[in-house]
Design a protein around this motif. Structure first.
Motif, PDB file in Angstrom:
ATOM      1  N   LEU A  24       0.833  -1.213   0.000  1.00 22.92           N
ATOM      2  CA  LEU A  24       0.000   0.000   0.000  1.00 22.92           C
ATOM      3  C   LEU A  24       0.870   1.266   0.000  1.00 22.92           C
ATOM      4  O   LEU A  24       1.670   1.474   0.905  1.00 22.92           O
ATOM      5  N   SER A  25       0.671   2.088  -1.024  1.00 25.22           N
ATOM      6  CA  SER A  25       1.389   3.361  -1.109  1.00 25.22           C
ATOM      7  C   SER A  25       0.403   4.490  -1.342  1.00 25.22           C
ATOM      8  O   SER A  25      -0.505   4.360  -2.162  1.00 25.22           O
ATOM      9  N   PHE A  26       0.570   5.568  -0.603  1.00 24.21           N
ATOM     10  CA  PHE A  26      -0.195   6.796  -0.849  1.00 24.21           C
ATOM     11  C   PHE A  26       0.446   7.905  -0.027  1.00 24.21           C
ATOM     12  O   PHE A  26       1.298   7.643   0.816  1.00 24.21           O
ATOM     13  N   SER A  27       0.034   9.134  -0.303  1.00 23.01           N
ATOM     14  CA  SER A  27       0.536  10.225   0.532  1.00 23.01           C
ATOM     15  C   SER A  27      -0.550  11.256   0.761  1.00 23.01           C
ATOM     16  O   SER A  27      -1.523  11.335   0.005  1.00 23.01           O
ATOM     17  N   LEU A  28      -0.396  11.993   1.832  1.00 21.74           N
ATOM     18  CA  LEU A  28      -1.353  13.033   2.224  1.00 21.74           C
ATOM     19  C   LEU A  28      -0.576  14.327   2.406  1.00 21.74           C
ATOM     20  O   LEU A  28       0.368  14.387   3.190  1.00 21.74           O
ATOM     21  N   ARG A  29      -0.998  15.351   1.654  1.00 17.23           N
ATOM     22  CA  ARG A  29      -0.296  16.641   1.754  1.00 17.23           C
ATOM     23  C   ARG A  29      -0.917  17.511   2.837  1.00 17.23           C
ATOM     24  O   ARG A  29      -2.059  17.306   3.228  1.00 17.23           O
ATOM     25  N   LYS A  30      -0.158  18.523   3.236  1.00 15.32           N
ATOM     26  CA  LYS A  30      -0.644  19.470   4.239  1.00 15.32           C
ATOM     27  C   LYS A  30      -1.932  20.130   3.751  1.00 15.32           C
ATOM     28  O   LYS A  30      -2.010  20.573   2.603  1.00 15.32           O
ATOM     29  N   GLY A  31      -2.946  20.174   4.609  1.00 19.51           N
ATOM     30  CA  GLY A  31      -4.217  20.802   4.263  1.00 19.51           C
ATOM     31  C   GLY A  31      -5.178  19.897   3.518  1.00 19.51           C
ATOM     32  O   GLY A  31      -6.332  20.242   3.319  1.00 19.51           O
ATOM     33  N   GLU A  32      -4.688  18.732   3.108  1.00 21.39           N
ATOM     34  CA  GLU A  32      -5.526  17.823   2.324  1.00 21.39           C
ATOM     35  C   GLU A  32      -6.391  16.953   3.246  1.00 21.39           C
ATOM     36  O   GLU A  32      -6.024  16.680   4.391  1.00 21.39           O
ATOM     37  N   THR A  33      -7.555  16.549   2.730  1.00 24.65           N
ATOM     38  CA  THR A  33      -8.402  15.578   3.416  1.00 24.65           C
ATOM     39  C   THR A  33      -8.469  14.354   2.530  1.00 24.65           C
ATOM     40  O   THR A  33      -8.812  14.469   1.353  1.00 24.65           O
ATOM     41  N   LYS A  34      -8.097  13.211   3.063  1.00 27.82           N
ATOM     42  CA  LYS A  34      -8.204  11.985   2.269  1.00 27.82           C
ATOM     43  C   LYS A  34      -9.179  11.045   2.943  1.00 27.82           C
ATOM     44  O   LYS A  34      -9.057  10.750   4.127  1.00 27.82           O
ATOM     45  N   ILE A  35     -10.194  10.639   2.158  1.00 25.86           N
ATOM     46  CA  ILE A  35     -11.200   9.718   2.664  1.00 25.86           C
ATOM     47  C   ILE A  35     -10.761   8.300   2.316  1.00 25.86           C
ATOM     48  O   ILE A  35     -10.586   7.981   1.136  1.00 25.86           O
ATOM     49  N   LEU A  36     -10.560   7.466   3.332  1.00 32.44           N
ATOM     50  CA  LEU A  36     -10.219   6.063   3.114  1.00 32.44           C
ATOM     51  C   LEU A  36     -11.518   5.290   3.082  1.00 32.44           C
ATOM     52  O   LEU A  36     -12.147   5.080   4.116  1.00 32.44           O
ATOM     53  N   LEU A  37     -11.907   4.917   1.879  1.00 33.11           N
ATOM     54  CA  LEU A  37     -13.194   4.245   1.713  1.00 33.11           C
ATOM     55  C   LEU A  37     -12.949   2.747   1.548  1.00 33.11           C
ATOM     56  O   LEU A  37     -12.067   2.330   0.798  1.00 33.11           O
ATOM     57  N   GLY A  38     -13.719   1.962   2.256  1.00 33.23           N
ATOM     58  CA  GLY A  38     -13.554   0.516   2.117  1.00 33.23           C
ATOM     59  C   GLY A  38     -14.631  -0.202   2.894  1.00 33.23           C
ATOM     60  O   GLY A  38     -15.132   0.315   3.891  1.00 33.23           O
ATOM     61  N   GLU A  39     -14.974  -1.395   2.410  1.00 33.51           N
ATOM     62  CA  GLU A  39     -16.016  -2.143   3.108  1.00 33.51           C
ATOM     63  C   GLU A  39     -15.476  -2.650   4.449  1.00 33.51           C
ATOM     64  O   GLU A  39     -14.276  -2.543   4.725  1.00 33.51           O
ATOM     65  N   THR A  40     -16.351  -3.190   5.246  1.00 25.44           N
ATOM     66  CA  THR A  40     -15.930  -3.657   6.562  1.00 25.44           C
ATOM     67  C   THR A  40     -14.857  -4.747   6.407  1.00 25.44           C
ATOM     68  O   THR A  40     -14.970  -5.607   5.537  1.00 25.44           O
ATOM     69  N   GLY A  41     -13.798  -4.627   7.196  1.00 26.35           N
ATOM     70  CA  GLY A  41     -12.685  -5.575   7.114  1.00 26.35           C
ATOM     71  C   GLY A  41     -11.644  -5.224   6.064  1.00 26.35           C
ATOM     72  O   GLY A  41     -10.669  -5.952   5.868  1.00 26.35           O
ATOM     73  N   ALA A  42     -11.814  -4.076   5.389  1.00 25.98           N
ATOM     74  CA  ALA A  42     -10.883  -3.679   4.317  1.00 25.98           C
ATOM     75  C   ALA A  42      -9.511  -3.275   4.861  1.00 25.98           C
ATOM     76  O   ALA A  42      -8.547  -3.199   4.109  1.00 25.98           O
ATOM     77  N   GLY A  43      -9.446  -2.987   6.153  1.00 23.77           N
ATOM     78  CA  GLY A  43      -8.151  -2.628   6.736  1.00 23.77           C
ATOM     79  C   GLY A  43      -8.013  -1.151   7.059  1.00 23.77           C
ATOM     80  O   GLY A  43      -6.904  -0.654   7.272  1.00 23.77           O
ATOM     81  N   LYS A  44      -9.137  -0.438   7.150  1.00 21.75           N
ATOM     82  CA  LYS A  44      -9.094   1.013   7.400  1.00 21.75           C
ATOM     83  C   LYS A  44      -8.544   1.319   8.799  1.00 21.75           C
ATOM     84  O   LYS A  44      -7.675   2.173   8.960  1.00 21.75           O
ATOM     85  N   THR A  45      -9.078   0.613   9.798  1.00 23.38           N
ATOM     86  CA  THR A  45      -8.607   0.844  11.166  1.00 23.38           C
ATOM     87  C   THR A  45      -7.139   0.441  11.295  1.00 23.38           C
ATOM     88  O   THR A  45      -6.341   1.151  11.925  1.00 23.38           O
ATOM     89  N   VAL A  46      -6.783  -0.667  10.670  1.00 20.36           N
ATOM     90  CA  VAL A  46      -5.385  -1.123  10.693  1.00 20.36           C
ATOM     91  C   VAL A  46      -4.491  -0.042  10.096  1.00 20.36           C
ATOM     92  O   VAL A  46      -3.448   0.304  10.660  1.00 20.36           O
ATOM     93  N   LEU A  47      -4.914   0.544   8.978  1.00 16.21           N
ATOM     94  CA  LEU A  47      -4.125   1.598   8.319  1.00 16.21           C
ATOM     95  C   LEU A  47      -3.923   2.795   9.259  1.00 16.21           C
ATOM     96  O   LEU A  47      -2.809   3.303   9.402  1.00 16.21           O
ATOM     97  N   LEU A  48      -4.998   3.241   9.905  1.00 16.01           N
ATOM     98  CA  LEU A  48      -4.883   4.408  10.795  1.00 16.01           C
ATOM     99  C   LEU A  48      -4.018   4.092  12.014  1.00 16.01           C
ATOM    100  O   LEU A  48      -3.245   4.922  12.471  1.00 16.01           O
ATOM    101  N   LYS A  49      -4.159   2.864  12.529  1.00 14.11           N
ATOM    102  CA  LYS A  49      -3.324   2.478  13.677  1.00 14.11           C
ATOM    103  C   LYS A  49      -1.852   2.410  13.293  1.00 14.11           C
ATOM    104  O   LYS A  49      -0.978   2.749  14.089  1.00 14.11           O
ATOM    105  N   LEU A  50      -1.576   1.982  12.068  1.00  8.80           N
ATOM    106  CA  LEU A  50      -0.192   1.979  11.579  1.00  8.80           C
ATOM    107  C   LEU A  50       0.342   3.405  11.520  1.00  8.80           C
ATOM    108  O   LEU A  50       1.463   3.686  11.934  1.00  8.80           O
ATOM    109  N   ALA A  51      -0.499   4.326  11.001  1.00  5.29           N
ATOM    110  CA  ALA A  51      -0.080   5.722  10.855  1.00  5.29           C
ATOM    111  C   ALA A  51       0.197   6.353  12.213  1.00  5.29           C
ATOM    112  O   ALA A  51       1.066   7.214  12.346  1.00  5.29           O
ATOM    113  N   ALA A  52      -0.545   5.926  13.225  1.00  2.00           N
ATOM    114  CA  ALA A  52      -0.381   6.485  14.572  1.00  2.00           C
ATOM    115  C   ALA A  52       0.714   5.757  15.353  1.00  2.00           C
ATOM    116  O   ALA A  52       0.975   6.098  16.505  1.00  2.00           O
ATOM    117  N   GLY A  53       1.323   4.754  14.740  1.00  2.00           N
ATOM    118  CA  GLY A  53       2.377   4.009  15.425  1.00  2.00           C
ATOM    119  C   GLY A  53       1.843   3.121  16.533  1.00  2.00           C
ATOM    120  O   GLY A  53       2.580   2.749  17.444  1.00  2.00           O
TER     121      GLY A  53
END
Ligand SMILES: Nc1ncnc2c1ncn2[C@@H]1O[C@H](COP(=O)(O)OP(=O)(O)OP(=O)(O)O)[C@@H](O)[C@H]1O
Ligand SMILES: [Mg+2]
Length: 281
Positions: A32-61
């Motif tokens: 998985l590769s992506f980037s978020l710029r300053k001031g940008e809003t990125k919506i992570l869209l995905g069905e249940t179990g797609a890994g959205k919470t996992v992604l955010l937890k990774l980002a938060a360390g």
């Protein structure tokens, strides 16, 4: 959009590069590769179990990937020690799925929690807690307990708690999940105000494509002091100078299926994306 240029901390607030994580031998995110710029809003869209919470937890360390690079506010999240992570987390805001407020603490103490841990002076805490609660229109509930609040009010308090430390980036995990449509709209209106008045940079996980259109097709107008529609494409372009870009990243089987803005979403012929659009009608 997306470009092939490698992004550095100077141009992006969040960078994921070839991130991979598996649980019990099952890959949840792959390459998985992506980037978020300053001031940008990125919506992570995905069905249940797609890994959205996992992604955010990774980002938060909060969890570590099996492979890949994650950089947030210029810090290498993968390589950081636990001690470094504590300092790092004071620079980010996290609105957990379901809010995750402490039931035994008042609204004030919930919002103040991190500031107290950071040994902020009491006077400053009270001032900042009130300011954050005022912004989410919950100042009157400062002495109440979470159990005395509605679901939407609890969600507002958890947003105030994420914002009180004036974070450089905010991760919203499914902020409208479990709320009725009207209450969901008020939460989206609040996030528009944060984006357009305070310039909050954010990643927002959701399974509702309506949340994306709510963020991408509307803006908070300062002069009129209300949420207004980006009436047309030209209006959207004009307003883009002052308002911030909002894009969607659609996750499917652990990888990006589609990335783009509202125009691109509406033009897309991607059948999987279309299933989301149809389900929203
Ligand atoms: N700690 C863990 N141990 C084992 N499996 C896990 C763990 N955390 C997440 N998973 C699995 O990873 C997958 C993605 O989970 P995740 O919570 O990120 O989904 P989600 O996209 O947030 O879904 P939802 O919309 O329901 O919140 C799921 O299959 C889940 O069971
Ligand atoms: Mg989730």
């Amino acid at each position: 959009m997306g470009g092939a240029m490698p992004l550095t901390s100077e141009s992006a607030v969040v960078v994921f590069e070839k991130v991979r994580i598996a649980f019990d031998g099952r890959e949840v995110l792959r390459d998985l590769s992506f980037s978020l710029r300053k001031g940008e809003t990125k919506i992570l869209l995905g069905e249940t179990g797609a890994g959205k919470t996992v992604l955010l937890k990774l980002a938060a360390g909060l969890i570590r990937p099996d492979a890949g690079r994650i950089e947030v506010v210029g810090k290498d999240v993968v390589e950081m020690s636990e001690r470094e992570l504590l300092t790092f987390r004071s620079r980010i805001g996290f609105v957990f799925q379901e809010g995750a407020l402490f039931d035994s603490l008042t609204v004030r103490d919930n919002v103040a929690f991190r500031l107290r841990e950071e040994r902020t002076p009491d006077e400053e805490i009270e001032q900042r807690v009130r300011e954050a609660l005022r912004f989410v229109e919950m100042e009157d509930s400062v002495d109440k307990f979470p159990a005395d609040l509605s679901g939407g009010m609890r969600r507002r308090v958890s947003i105030a708690r994420a914002l009180v430390g004036k974070p450089e980036v905010v991760f919203y995990d499914s902020p409208t999940a479990g709320l009725d449509p009207v209450t969901s709209q008020t939460i989206i209106a609040l996030l528009l105000r944060l984006r357009d008045l305070q310039g909050v940079t954010s990643l927002l996980a959701t399974h509702r494509v309506q949340d994306f259109f709510g963020m991408a097709s509307f803006r908070f107008d300062k002069e009129q002091n209300k949420v207004v529609a980006n009436a047309s494409e030209s209006d959207a372009r004009q307003s883009n100078a002052s308002s911030t870009p909002t894009n969607v990243l659609l996750l499917r089987d652990g990888a990006p299926e589609f990335e783009g803005d509202a125009q691109a979403v509406l033009k897309s012929k991607d059948p999987y994306l279309n299933e989301f659009l149809v389900s929203a009608r």
